[in-house]
Design a protein around this motif. Structure first.
Motif, PDB file in Angstrom:
ATOM      1  N   HIS A  89       0.947  -1.387   0.091  1.00  0.00           N
ATOM      2  CA  HIS A  89      -0.199  -0.033  -0.022  1.00  0.00           C
ATOM      3  C   HIS A  89       0.916   1.350  -0.119  1.00  0.00           C
ATOM      4  CE1 HIS A  89      -3.655   2.069   1.949  1.00  0.00           C
ATOM      5  NE2 HIS A  89      -2.839   3.137   1.597  1.00  0.00           N
TER       6      HIS A  89
ATOM      7  N   HIS B  98       1.376   5.367  -2.106  1.00  0.00           N
ATOM      8  CA  HIS B  98       0.990   6.389  -3.057  1.00  0.00           C
ATOM      9  C   HIS B  98       2.149   7.076  -3.238  1.00  0.00           C
ATOM     10  CE1 HIS B  98      -3.327   6.596  -1.017  1.00  0.00           C
ATOM     11  NE2 HIS B  98      -2.615   6.063   0.077  1.00  0.00           N
TER      12      HIS B  98
ATOM     13  N   ARG C 187       4.194  18.162   1.189  1.00  0.00           N
ATOM     14  CA  ARG C 187       3.274  18.957   2.374  1.00  0.00           C
ATOM     15  C   ARG C 187       3.954  19.262   3.624  1.00  0.00           C
ATOM     16  NH1 ARG C 187      -1.313  15.393   0.421  1.00  0.00           N
ATOM     17  NH2 ARG C 187      -2.263  15.102   2.578  1.00  0.00           N
TER      18      ARG C 187
ATOM     19  N   TYR D 101      -5.597  17.298  10.752  1.00  0.00           N
ATOM     20  CA  TYR D 101      -5.504  16.675   9.126  1.00  0.00           C
ATOM     21  C   TYR D 101      -6.813  16.756   8.503  1.00  0.00           C
ATOM     22  CZ  TYR D 101      -4.752  13.007   5.734  1.00  0.00           C
ATOM     23  OH  TYR D 101      -4.611  12.141   4.740  1.00  0.00           O
TER      24      TYR D 101
ATOM     25  N   ILE E 257      -5.116  16.214   0.438  1.00  0.00           N
ATOM     26  CA  ILE E 257      -5.193  15.666  -0.544  1.00  0.00           C
ATOM     27  C   ILE E 257      -5.372  16.347  -1.953  1.00  0.00           C
ATOM     28  CG2 ILE E 257      -6.321  13.774  -2.258  1.00  0.00           C
ATOM     29  CD1 ILE E 257      -7.098  12.220   0.591  1.00  0.00           C
TER      30      ILE E 257
ATOM     31  N   TYR F  49      -4.119  10.839  -7.162  1.00  0.00           N
ATOM     32  CA  TYR F  49      -3.436  12.459  -6.771  1.00  0.00           C
ATOM     33  C   TYR F  49      -3.939  13.299  -8.199  1.00  0.00           C
ATOM     34  CZ  TYR F  49      -1.701  11.466  -2.300  1.00  0.00           C
ATOM     35  OH  TYR F  49      -1.308  11.139  -1.089  1.00  0.00           O
TER      36      TYR F  49
ATOM     37  N   HIS G 231     -10.557   9.049  -4.129  1.00  0.00           N
ATOM     38  CA  HIS G 231      -9.964   9.459  -3.069  1.00  0.00           C
ATOM     39  C   HIS G 231     -10.216  10.889  -2.574  1.00  0.00           C
ATOM     40  CE1 HIS G 231      -5.050   9.870  -2.061  1.00  0.00           C
ATOM     41  NE2 HIS G 231      -5.823   9.309  -1.034  1.00  0.00           N
TER      42      HIS G 231
ATOM     43  N   PHE H  30     -11.496   5.932  -0.669  1.00  0.00           N
ATOM     44  CA  PHE H  30     -11.444   6.605   0.508  1.00  0.00           C
ATOM     45  C   PHE H  30     -12.445   6.604   1.057  1.00  0.00           C
ATOM     46  CE2 PHE H  30      -9.439  10.360   2.972  1.00  0.00           C
ATOM     47  CZ  PHE H  30      -9.481   9.626   4.245  1.00  0.00           C
TER      48      PHE H  30
ATOM     49  N   HIS I  19      -9.460   1.876   1.770  1.00  0.00           N
ATOM     50  CA  HIS I  19      -9.258   2.758   2.703  1.00  0.00           C
ATOM     51  C   HIS I  19     -10.603   3.017   3.748  1.00  0.00           C
ATOM     52  CE1 HIS I  19      -6.032   4.181   0.114  1.00  0.00           C
ATOM     53  NE2 HIS I  19      -5.503   4.625   1.374  1.00  0.00           N
TER      54      HIS I  19
ATOM     55  N   GLN J 293     -10.419   4.701   9.028  1.00  0.00           N
ATOM     56  CA  GLN J 293      -9.211   5.218   9.305  1.00  0.00           C
ATOM     57  C   GLN J 293      -9.339   6.593  10.377  1.00  0.00           C
ATOM     58  OE1 GLN J 293      -7.088   7.629   6.168  1.00  0.00           O
ATOM     59  NE2 GLN J 293      -5.180   7.990   7.588  1.00  0.00           N
TER      60      GLN J 293
ATOM     61  N   HIS K 130      -5.856   0.512   6.998  1.00  0.00           N
ATOM     62  CA  HIS K 130      -6.001   1.611   8.178  1.00  0.00           C
ATOM     63  C   HIS K 130      -6.892   0.775   9.169  1.00  0.00           C
ATOM     64  CE1 HIS K 130      -4.251   4.895   6.330  1.00  0.00           C
ATOM     65  NE2 HIS K 130      -5.053   5.042   5.126  1.00  0.00           N
TER      66      HIS K 130
ATOM     67  N   ASP L 234       2.296   2.701   3.365  1.00  0.00           N
ATOM     68  CA  ASP L 234       1.354   4.005   2.987  1.00  0.00           C
ATOM     69  C   ASP L 234       2.029   5.374   2.582  1.00  0.00           C
ATOM     70  OD1 ASP L 234      -1.386   5.124   2.724  1.00  0.00           O
ATOM     71  OD2 ASP L 234      -1.596   5.724   4.676  1.00  0.00           O
TER      72      ASP L 234
ATOM     73  N   ASN M 146       3.214   8.455   1.389  1.00  0.00           N
ATOM     74  CA  ASN M 146       2.340   9.632   0.766  1.00  0.00           C
ATOM     75  C   ASN M 146       2.812  10.933   1.426  1.00  0.00           C
ATOM     76  OD1 ASN M 146       0.074  10.502   2.735  1.00  0.00           O
ATOM     77  ND2 ASN M 146      -0.030   8.505   2.999  1.00  0.00           N
ATOM     78  N   PRO M 147       2.357  12.182   0.803  1.00  0.00           N
ATOM     79  CA  PRO M 147       3.152  13.234   1.353  1.00  0.00           C
ATOM     80  C   PRO M 147       2.213  13.657   2.483  1.00  0.00           C
ATOM     81  CG  PRO M 147       1.741  13.614  -0.898  1.00  0.00           C
ATOM     82  CD  PRO M 147       1.669  12.284  -0.491  1.00  0.00           C
ATOM     83  N   GLY M 148       1.052  13.261   2.779  1.00  0.00           N
ATOM     84  CA  GLY M 148       0.177  13.660   3.849  1.00  0.00           C
ATOM     85  C   GLY M 148       0.095  13.183   5.125  1.00  0.00           C
ATOM     86  N   SER M 149      -0.002  11.747   4.940  1.00  0.00           N
ATOM     87  CA  SER M 149      -0.392  11.224   6.232  1.00  0.00           C
ATOM     88  C   SER M 149       0.912  10.231   6.631  1.00  0.00           C
ATOM     89  CB  SER M 149      -1.560  10.353   6.388  1.00  0.00           C
ATOM     90  OG  SER M 149      -1.744   9.324   5.297  1.00  0.00           O
TER      91      SER M 149
HETATM   92  O1  NIG Z   1      -3.787   6.374   2.957  1.00  0.00           O
HETATM   93  N1  NIG Z   1      -6.549   8.205   3.818  1.00  0.00           N
HETATM   94  C1  NIG Z   1      -6.317   8.595   2.403  1.00  0.00           C
HETATM   95  N2  NIG Z   1      -5.316   8.478   1.682  1.00  0.00           N
HETATM   96  C2  NIG Z   1      -3.743   8.773   2.179  1.00  0.00           C
HETATM   97  C3  NIG Z   1      -3.633   9.955   2.693  1.00  0.00           C
HETATM   98  C4  NIG Z   1      -3.417  10.833   1.428  1.00  0.00           C
HETATM   99  C5  NIG Z   1      -2.931  11.995   1.719  1.00  0.00           C
HETATM  100  O2  NIG Z   1      -3.090  12.657   2.923  1.00  0.00           O
HETATM  101  O3  NIG Z   1      -2.298  12.702   1.048  1.00  0.00           O
HETATM  102  C6  NIG Z   1      -3.809   7.443   3.358  1.00  0.00           C
HETATM  103  O4  NIG Z   1      -3.512   8.026   4.661  1.00  0.00           O
END
Ligand code: NIG
Ligand code: FE
Length: 403
Positions: A71, A73, A80, A93, A103, A143, A176, A213, A241, A244, A264, A316, A318-321
């Protein structure tokens, strides 16, 4: 075993990851024979009497299956870091996402980036994983959200396997976030996902699975169900997802559609775990996101364990979480934060991660499997997950080739 073979790896301690025998499926003083991309024989060296065209002396070190990150992204534009600062100044968040960040801010950056720019940054992240022993990697879109950018992302994901010794599985994550062009009309966006993007992606064979998501800041269970129905129509496997940030009963819904995995699941009640058992769905734990979002609600590990639901672990990335490009760090977090045992954690990034991707030919060391293998200079497999950033494989075989 007395047939001639192409290649013999001998003088190794093998963690086959097969259940039923010793912990980690250990074979002491073992050997592995390989023909082409596949493992032919695994056992004790004393039982092997064949001739090999070439031989590799493992020097008594441990050999494990290549890791599988099921998993990620990892194809995206921008970063971010600014949102990280905002969160440390008190914003959540969810509230950053509600204000058009999260996102959606990565969607803007990914739409602007060229395919070459996306590939260059994705190679850096994937290289970090491969250097740590990852030999199979799942990459999600999600994205881009518009047709062209989703296609661009999935093509970049597939290209990673031309650049690096890694197998890529690609997942279409259209549901997403809601893109600006569909603001206020999530149902119309789901029409677009199911009727316009998915047929095209399926025609171009750009994805193996679909993902959603299912969340208040994502899509409702009813909207996700429409995506699952379309996925079934196009022969794409399902991942999701779910649970979460809250319990929308997304896991039960995904299991009703025989999802390969639900990912998640911090807010999955223990009483809902039997749904995973019934549909043979893997629980994918993402401790990196749990850690990074400073979550306190933990997934129902004890119920998963009791009901023998396979648990996988992924980055997981990814740039955010979860901006964490290390599968072993996430395996360590699964031990420290979720109290998995080291053996469970290593199963989570090998055999159970393969299952989460619907792959039957890897994640274990046995005859017939792909010869994706890593040799480690350790005294015991638990060392790999009890430490952070101390070990890299000393040798790697990808589909039988020493790389
Ligand atoms: O797995 N939960 C949704 N998608 C991603 C987060 C993506 C993001 O914040 O860019 C995840 O946590
Ligand atoms: Fe994710």
């Amino acid at each position: 075993m007395s047939n001639p073979c192409d290649y013999l790896i001998y003088n190794v301690q093998i963690a086959t990851m097969l259940t039923g025998s010793a912990p980690y499926g250990e074979i002491k003083n073992g050997c592995i024979t390989i023909d082409g991309e596949r493992i032919v024989y695994v056992g004790e060296l004393s039982n092997f009497s064949g001739n090999a065209k070439s031989k590799f002396d493992g020097g008594g070190k441990w050999i494990l299956p290549g890791f599988i990150d099921c998993h990620t992204h990892l194809v995206y534009g921008g970063d971010r870091a600014n949102e990280f600062e905002r969160r440390l100044n008190g914003e959540s968040y969810q509230s950053i996402a509600a204000k058009g960040g999260g996102i959606k801010s990565t969607v803007n950056a990914t739409r602007k980036a060229t395919a070459d720019e996306l590939l260059a940054s994705a190679i850096l992240r994937a290289t970090a994983l491969v250097n740590e022993g990852v030999t199979t990697l799942e990459v999600k879109s999600g994205y881009g959200l518009d047709l062209d950018t989703e296609i661009k992302m999935l093509q970049v994901a597939k290209k990673l396997s031309d650049e690096l010794p890694v197998k890529i599985l690609a997942t279409y994550l259209g549901a997403h976030a809601l893109p600006a062009e569909f603001a206020q009309d999530a149902d119309a966006y789901i029409d677009f996902v199911c009727d316009e993007v998915m047929p095209k992606i399926s025609e171009l064979k750009l994805a193996d699975s679909v993902d959603v998501f299912c969340e208040s800041i994502g899509f409702s269970p009813a909207q996700c169900e429409r995506v699952f129905k379309a996925a079934q129509q196009f022969g794409l496997t399902i991942k999701a997802h779910v649970e979460q940030l809250s319990d929308l009963k997304g896991a039960k819904l995904a299991c009703d559609y025989h999802a390969l995995s639900v990912d998640h699941i911090e807010y999955l009640p223990a009483s809902d775990v039997f749904n995973l058992k019934l549909s043979d769905t893997v629980a994918v734990l993402l401790p990196g996101a749990f850690y990074f979002l400073n979550e306190t609600q933990k997934p129902p590990i004890e119920a998963l364990r009791k009901q023998q639901v396979p648990m996988a672990i992924a980055t997981d990335l990814n740039p955010g979480s979860s901006p964490i490009a290390s599968i072993l760090t996430c395996a360590n977090m699964a031990c420290v934060l979720f109290a998995l045992t080291p053996e469970e954690a290593l199963r989570g990034i090998t055999v159970n991660a393969a299952k989460a991707l619907g792959l039957k030919d890897r994640g274990e060391i046995k005859a017939g499997c792909r010869a994706d293998l890593c040799l480690w200079d350790i005294s015991h497999p638990a060392q790999l997950v009890y430490t952070v950033n101390q070990y890299k494989p000393v040798s790697k075989w990808f589909g039988g080739k020493l790389v």
